[in-house]
Design a protein around this motif. Structure first.
Motif, short mmCIF file in Angstrom:
data_model
loop_
_atom_site.label_atom_id
_atom_site.label_comp_id
_atom_site.label_asym_id
_atom_site.label_seq_id
_atom_site.Cartn_x
_atom_site.Cartn_y
_atom_site.Cartn_z
N VAL A 175 0.83 -1.20 0.00
CA VAL A 175 0.00 0.00 0.00
C VAL A 175 0.87 1.26 0.00
O VAL A 175 0.57 2.23 -0.69
N GLN A 176 1.96 1.22 0.75
CA GLN A 176 2.84 2.38 0.85
C GLN A 176 3.65 2.62 -0.42
O GLN A 176 4.15 3.73 -0.64
N SER A 177 3.75 1.61 -1.26
CA SER A 177 4.64 1.70 -2.43
C SER A 177 4.07 2.51 -3.59
O SER A 177 4.81 2.89 -4.49
N GLY A 178 2.79 2.76 -3.59
CA GLY A 178 2.21 3.44 -4.75
C GLY A 178 0.76 3.79 -4.55
O GLY A 178 0.32 4.07 -3.43
N SER A 179 0.01 3.74 -5.64
CA SER A 179 -1.37 4.22 -5.60
C SER A 179 -2.40 3.09 -5.70
O SER A 179 -3.48 3.27 -6.24
N ILE A 180 -2.05 1.92 -5.20
CA ILE A 180 -2.99 0.81 -5.22
C ILE A 180 -4.11 1.05 -4.21
O ILE A 180 -3.86 1.46 -3.07
N ALA A 181 -5.34 0.80 -4.62
CA ALA A 181 -6.48 0.79 -3.71
C ALA A 181 -6.69 -0.66 -3.27
O ALA A 181 -6.78 -1.56 -4.11
N LEU A 182 -6.73 -0.89 -1.97
CA LEU A 182 -6.82 -2.25 -1.45
C LEU A 182 -8.15 -2.47 -0.76
O LEU A 182 -8.52 -1.74 0.17
N LEU A 183 -8.89 -3.50 -1.21
CA LEU A 183 -10.14 -3.92 -0.58
C LEU A 183 -9.90 -5.29 0.02
O LEU A 183 -9.62 -6.26 -0.70
N LEU A 184 -9.98 -5.38 1.34
CA LEU A 184 -9.57 -6.57 2.08
C LEU A 184 -10.74 -7.19 2.82
O LEU A 184 -11.40 -6.54 3.63
N VAL A 185 -11.01 -8.47 2.55
CA VAL A 185 -11.94 -9.25 3.34
C VAL A 185 -11.11 -10.10 4.30
O VAL A 185 -10.21 -10.82 3.87
N GLU A 186 -11.41 -9.99 5.58
CA GLU A 186 -10.61 -10.74 6.56
C GLU A 186 -11.46 -11.08 7.78
O GLU A 186 -12.13 -10.22 8.34
N GLN A 187 -11.42 -12.37 8.16
CA GLN A 187 -12.18 -12.84 9.31
C GLN A 187 -11.53 -12.46 10.63
O GLN A 187 -12.20 -12.34 11.64
N ARG A 188 -10.21 -12.24 10.59
CA ARG A 188 -9.49 -11.79 11.78
C ARG A 188 -9.71 -10.29 11.93
O ARG A 188 -9.01 -9.47 11.35
N VAL A 189 -10.70 -9.93 12.72
CA VAL A 189 -11.14 -8.53 12.80
C VAL A 189 -10.03 -7.62 13.30
O VAL A 189 -9.87 -6.49 12.83
N ASP A 190 -9.24 -8.09 14.28
CA ASP A 190 -8.17 -7.26 14.82
C ASP A 190 -7.16 -6.88 13.75
O ASP A 190 -6.74 -5.72 13.64
N ILE A 191 -6.79 -7.85 12.92
CA ILE A 191 -5.84 -7.58 11.84
C ILE A 191 -6.48 -6.68 10.78
O ILE A 191 -5.85 -5.74 10.29
N ALA A 192 -7.72 -6.96 10.45
CA ALA A 192 -8.41 -6.17 9.42
C ALA A 192 -8.48 -4.70 9.81
O ALA A 192 -8.20 -3.81 8.99
N LEU A 193 -8.83 -4.43 11.05
CA LEU A 193 -8.95 -3.04 11.49
C LEU A 193 -7.59 -2.37 11.61
O LEU A 193 -7.44 -1.18 11.35
N ASP A 194 -6.59 -3.13 12.00
CA ASP A 194 -5.24 -2.58 12.12
C ASP A 194 -4.65 -2.22 10.77
O ASP A 194 -3.93 -1.22 10.64
N LEU A 195 -4.96 -3.01 9.76
CA LEU A 195 -4.39 -2.79 8.42
C LEU A 195 -5.11 -1.70 7.63
O LEU A 195 -4.53 -1.12 6.71
N VAL A 212 -14.33 4.80 10.31
CA VAL A 212 -12.87 4.77 10.47
C VAL A 212 -12.48 3.53 11.28
O VAL A 212 -13.03 3.28 12.35
N SER A 213 -11.53 2.76 10.76
CA SER A 213 -11.17 1.50 11.40
C SER A 213 -10.64 1.69 12.82
O SER A 213 -11.00 0.96 13.74
N ALA A 214 -9.78 2.70 13.01
CA ALA A 214 -9.20 2.92 14.32
C ALA A 214 -10.27 3.27 15.35
O ALA A 214 -10.19 2.86 16.52
N THR A 215 -11.27 4.01 14.93
CA THR A 215 -12.36 4.38 15.83
C THR A 215 -13.16 3.16 16.27
O THR A 215 -13.47 2.99 17.45
N LEU A 216 -13.49 2.29 15.31
CA LEU A 216 -14.25 1.09 15.65
C LEU A 216 -13.42 0.14 16.51
O LEU A 216 -13.96 -0.50 17.43
N ALA A 217 -12.12 0.07 16.24
CA ALA A 217 -11.25 -0.82 17.02
C ALA A 217 -11.22 -0.42 18.49
O ALA A 217 -11.08 -1.27 19.38
N ARG A 218 -11.36 0.87 18.76
CA ARG A 218 -11.34 1.36 20.15
C ARG A 218 -12.68 1.18 20.86
O ARG A 218 -12.74 1.22 22.08
#
Length: 231
Positions: A175-195, A212-218
């Motif tokens: 994600v940091q390397s360029g302009s890719i838009a990433l759509l992620l399905v992940e059952q591990r909610v902690d990892i999904a929200l962190d990423l 916002v992922s960080a808001t929901l994680a809190r």
């Protein structure tokens, strides 16, 4: 970069997703979370063209790709890392990388820098790789198509913690390397929200929350309530 508008569809006569509208910007990671069986994976299959669309539209970088076949969507800049990896057992790692390559930022040298283990396994066939190596290969293969938007379906499923940690770090670099838009399905909610920057919660084939992922994680109470929808 990637947008769906009231997208509905599923498999054959079975309607799985209804009226799903979402946006993912360049350089942004959006996670889709929810209980098992709520339509997360089917949504990705609709976007890439493998499930059957009933209504609604899909746009990539402002261009309507709704009517395009799977291979045309790939050429338009849509990358896919499917659940289960879908590595060809009879092809070597090198052959997987060669057939997937298109001109752009991501070259074989760059993906091997991202996944050094694959460089050690270039002559190995797909069925000779461990689960973690197969997942690395599936991601590397998608990157070599130089997508504008990348869809990942449960990339950490069934993998050892040390491999998950390596893949999480690799996805951050992607994600940091360029302009890719990433759509992620992940059952591990902690990892999904962190990423992710933003998250979408699905229930019964629909988007029921976006934020916002960080808001929901809190907010553990809200997260538990959203993940328990339908009970």
């Amino acid at each position: 970069m990637l947008e769906t508008h009231k997208l509905s569809g599923g498999w054959g006569p079975t309607l799985v997703n209804e009226d799903v509208s979402l946006r993912v910007a360049s350089g942004e990671t959006v996670a889709i979370i929810g209980r098992n069986g709520v339509g997360k994976s089917t949504l990705l299959e609709l976007i890439v063209g493998r499930a059957q669309r009933r209504s609604g539209g899909i746009a990539l970088d402002g261009n309507d790709i709704t009517a395009q076949a799977v291979h045309q969507r790939s050429k338009s800049g849509l990358g896919y890392v499917p659940q289960g990896r879908e590595v060809f057992p009879s092809l070597t790692v090198a052959e997987h990388l060669q057939v997937a390559a298109r001109p752009g930022h991501w070259t074989q040298a760059r993906v091997l820098e991202l996944f050094p283990r694959l460089g050690e396994r270039l002559g190995s066939h797909g069925n000779q790789l461990s689960g973690g190596e197969q997942q690395m290969l599936s991601i590397a293969r998608a990157l070599l198509g130089n997508p504008r938007a990348l869809l990942m379906d449960e990339p950490f499923e069934g993998l050892a913690p040390i491999i998950v940690e390596h893949l999480v770090n690799s996805i951050r670099k992607i994600v940091q390397s360029g302009s890719i838009a990433l759509l992620l399905v992940e059952q591990r909610v902690d990892i999904a929200l962190d990423l992710s920057d933003r998250c979408i919660v699905m229930d019964r084939g629909r988007c029921v929350h976006e934020g916002v992922s960080a808001t929901l994680a809190r907010d553990e109470t809200q997260l538990a309530a959203l993940m328990g929808l339908g009970h």
